[in-house]
Design an enzyme around this catalytic site. Structure first.
Site, PDB file in Angstrom:
ATOM      1  N   PHE A 128     -10.454  29.655  84.737  1.00  0.00           N
ATOM      2  CA  PHE A 128      -9.971  30.878  84.078  1.00  0.00           C
ATOM      3  C   PHE A 128      -9.867  30.608  82.585  1.00  0.00           C
ATOM      4  O   PHE A 128      -9.211  29.654  82.176  1.00  0.00           O
ATOM      5  CB  PHE A 128      -8.613  31.324  84.631  1.00  0.00           C
ATOM      6  CG  PHE A 128      -8.126  32.599  83.975  1.00  0.00           C
ATOM      7  CD1 PHE A 128      -8.660  33.827  84.337  1.00  0.00           C
ATOM      8  CD2 PHE A 128      -7.167  32.560  82.970  1.00  0.00           C
ATOM      9  CE1 PHE A 128      -8.247  35.004  83.706  1.00  0.00           C
ATOM     10  CE2 PHE A 128      -6.746  33.742  82.345  1.00  0.00           C
ATOM     11  CZ  PHE A 128      -7.287  34.961  82.719  1.00  0.00           C
ATOM     12  N   ASP A 215      -9.906  23.414  77.717  1.00  0.00           N
ATOM     13  CA  ASP A 215      -8.977  24.546  77.721  1.00  0.00           C
ATOM     14  C   ASP A 215      -7.654  24.027  78.266  1.00  0.00           C
ATOM     15  O   ASP A 215      -7.467  23.898  79.473  1.00  0.00           O
ATOM     16  CB  ASP A 215      -9.541  25.684  78.584  1.00  0.00           C
ATOM     17  CG  ASP A 215      -8.597  26.879  78.654  1.00  0.00           C
ATOM     18  OD1 ASP A 215      -7.402  26.719  78.317  1.00  0.00           O
ATOM     19  OD2 ASP A 215      -9.040  27.967  79.073  1.00  0.00           O
ATOM     20  N   LYS A 244      -0.092  28.963  75.983  1.00  0.00           N
ATOM     21  CA  LYS A 244       1.090  29.305  76.784  1.00  0.00           C
ATOM     22  C   LYS A 244       2.393  28.621  76.330  1.00  0.00           C
ATOM     23  O   LYS A 244       3.317  29.288  75.906  1.00  0.00           O
ATOM     24  CB  LYS A 244       0.816  29.016  78.254  1.00  0.00           C
ATOM     25  CG  LYS A 244      -0.212  29.986  78.837  1.00  0.00           C
ATOM     26  CD  LYS A 244      -0.292  29.921  80.336  1.00  0.00           C
ATOM     27  CE  LYS A 244      -1.000  31.117  80.925  1.00  0.00           C
ATOM     28  NZ  LYS A 244      -2.451  31.015  81.004  1.00  0.00           N
TER      29      LYS A 244
HETATM   30  C1  LIG Z   1      -3.550  31.867  80.636  1.00  0.00           C
HETATM   31  C2  LIG Z   1      -4.827  31.159  80.368  1.00  0.00           C
HETATM   32  C3  LIG Z   1      -5.776  31.671  79.468  1.00  0.00           C
HETATM   33  C4  LIG Z   1      -5.626  33.028  78.795  1.00  0.00           C
HETATM   34  O1  LIG Z   1      -4.554  33.105  77.917  1.00  0.00           O
HETATM   35  P1  LIG Z   1      -4.091  34.556  77.381  1.00  0.00           P
HETATM   36  O2  LIG Z   1      -2.982  34.220  76.419  1.00  0.00           O
HETATM   37  O3  LIG Z   1      -3.649  35.354  78.555  1.00  0.00           O
HETATM   38  O4  LIG Z   1      -5.252  35.162  76.696  1.00  0.00           O
HETATM   39  C5  LIG Z   1      -6.923  30.936  79.233  1.00  0.00           C
HETATM   40  N1  LIG Z   1      -7.129  29.745  79.835  1.00  0.00           N
HETATM   41  C6  LIG Z   1      -6.226  29.218  80.695  1.00  0.00           C
HETATM   42  C7  LIG Z   1      -6.491  27.893  81.310  1.00  0.00           C
HETATM   43  C8  LIG Z   1      -5.061  29.915  81.007  1.00  0.00           C
HETATM   44  O5  LIG Z   1      -4.205  29.412  81.904  1.00  0.00           O
END
Ligand SMILES: *Cc1c(COP(=O)(O)O)cnc(C)c1O
Length: 390
Positions: A128, A215, A244
């Protein structure tokens, strides 16, 4: 309840009014123990006094100017983060998806610098990366993409935790410029790769002149028991994204880069109106200060062990429990059946948990939990799962 919000969310039937530490109170005064921390966001818990003070002081001084001017707090945060992560430069965004957009743009610049016309990024199944068009294309989940075609060009997909698949793509595609992965897959069900996976990716990227993009939006800022999850593998990415846990709830993301990748953006290449403004950077600086002062990275590792041992004791022998796994405070209990309804039953029991990838109960609790609060979560969640499976 209102009819005037778009219907893209399906909220559980509760509205929270205030929070303190690992606890939330709803509008009826009922108290909940938070095992989700706003999806790995509020690592310091709710209303942490250090963050509150930083926000109030900064709000009373200066909230926003513009990236047309120097921003002292942004410069200080870049210095702190790059030093912690062993990176060279950073760019600040307002969200995780935007941090990944910056990383994707860097990879494309890197490719064009090598005269590759259609620079391609290898991404993985189950990942994701966000909800913007480029990041939903990078995401390895059809549900996130369906209805939003045409997708963005320049991505090719490999199974997660499969180095051979990356080599196979490499031998068939000479436009690859980068690999982008989550060091532990979060939304896709807390998938932890083999110990050698990130090292193997590092070697492949080095051999081929590709950028390794991690990421760490969910795994970063202490969540896995290290400041950044790549430290578990003793490697260094070329680009890393954070969001986050960085602002404890204040919207901030970061794209950090090292070496050649850190020099790619030149004036005019990228920007954000709000990104890295004094208010959000003050919050993030307070988060980093507090994590150091309260030794929360070590604490996340210790608590993670308590959770795994606790759930092993209560659930390992229960029929229908497939696996208990985790890294630091990313904790998963995988069941043999869909279990989305557990979020609702937990709510009734005064616990906030999450179900992801259909049948994975996921906990992402705050790093400031006491031993007693952790035990209360273990006992409560174990009972819910045992009752659900019986
Ligand atoms: C939550 C998340 C995102 C997206 O972040 P947003 O602030 O919602 O745009 C991207 N990559 C990972 C691994 C995530 O957990």
């Amino acid at each position: 309840m209102t009819d005037h919000l778009m219907q893209n969310y399906l909220p559980l039937p509760v509205t929270f009014e205030k929070g303190e530490g690992a606890w939330l109170w709803d509008t009826e005064g009922k108290k909940y123990l938070d095992g989700l921390a706003g999806v790995a966001v509020c690592g310091l818990g709710h209303a942490h006094p250090a963050v509150t003070r930083a926000l109030c002081d900064q709000a009373a001084t200066l909230v926003h100017t513009s990236n047309w001017y120097h921003i002292a707090r942004q410069e200080a945060l870049a210095e702190r983060l790059t030093a912690l992560a062993g990176m060279d430069r950073g760019f600040f965004s307002n969200s995780g998806a935007e941090a990944n957009e910056a990383a994707i743009k860097l990879a494309r610049l890197h490719g064009h610098g090598k005269d590759i016309d259609k620079p391609t990024i290898i991404v993985t199944e189950g990942s994701f990366h966000g909800r913007t068009l480029a990041t939903l294309t990078a995401t390895g989940n059809r549900k996130v993409q369906a209805g939003f075609e045409p997708l963005v060009q320049g991505f090719v997909r490999a199974p997660y935790d499969d180095l051979q698949a990356i080599e196979t793509i490499a031998s068939n595609n000479n436009e690859v410029v980068a690999v982008m992965v989550e060091p532990v897959i979060g939304e896709g069900g807390i998938q932890i790769p083999d110990a050698g996976y990130l090292q193997g990716l590092r070697q492949i990227c080095d051999a081929r002149g590709w950028l390794l993009i991690l990421d760490e939006i969910q795994t970063g800022v202490g969540r896995t028991g290290k400041w950044f999850a790549f430290e578990h593998a003793s490697i260094q990415p070329d680009i890393m994204t954070l969001a986050k846990g960085l602002g404890n709830g204040v919207p901030i993301g970061a794209c950090l880069a090292r070496g050649e990748a850190a020099e790619l953006f030149q004036p005019g290449h990228h920007g954000s109106t709000f990104g890295g403004n004094p208010l959000v950077c003050a919050a993030a600086l307070a988060v980093l200060d507090t994590m150091e002062k309260e030794k929360l990275v070590e604490r996340a590792s210790q608590l993670g062990q308590q959770f795994i041992e606790g759930f092993q004791a209560t659930l390992a022998h229960v029929d229908g429990v497939v696996e208990i796994r985790g890294q630091g405070l990313m904790i998963a209990i995988e069941l043999d059946r869909p279990c989305g309804e557990l979020m609702n039953t937990a709510l009734q029991a005064g616990l906030l948990i999450n179900v992801t990838a259909t049948q994975v109960v996921r906990l992402l609790p705050p790093l400031i939990l006491t031993d007693a609060e952790a035990q209360q979560l273990i006992d409560g969640v174990s009972k819910l799962i045992t009752d659900f499976l019986n």
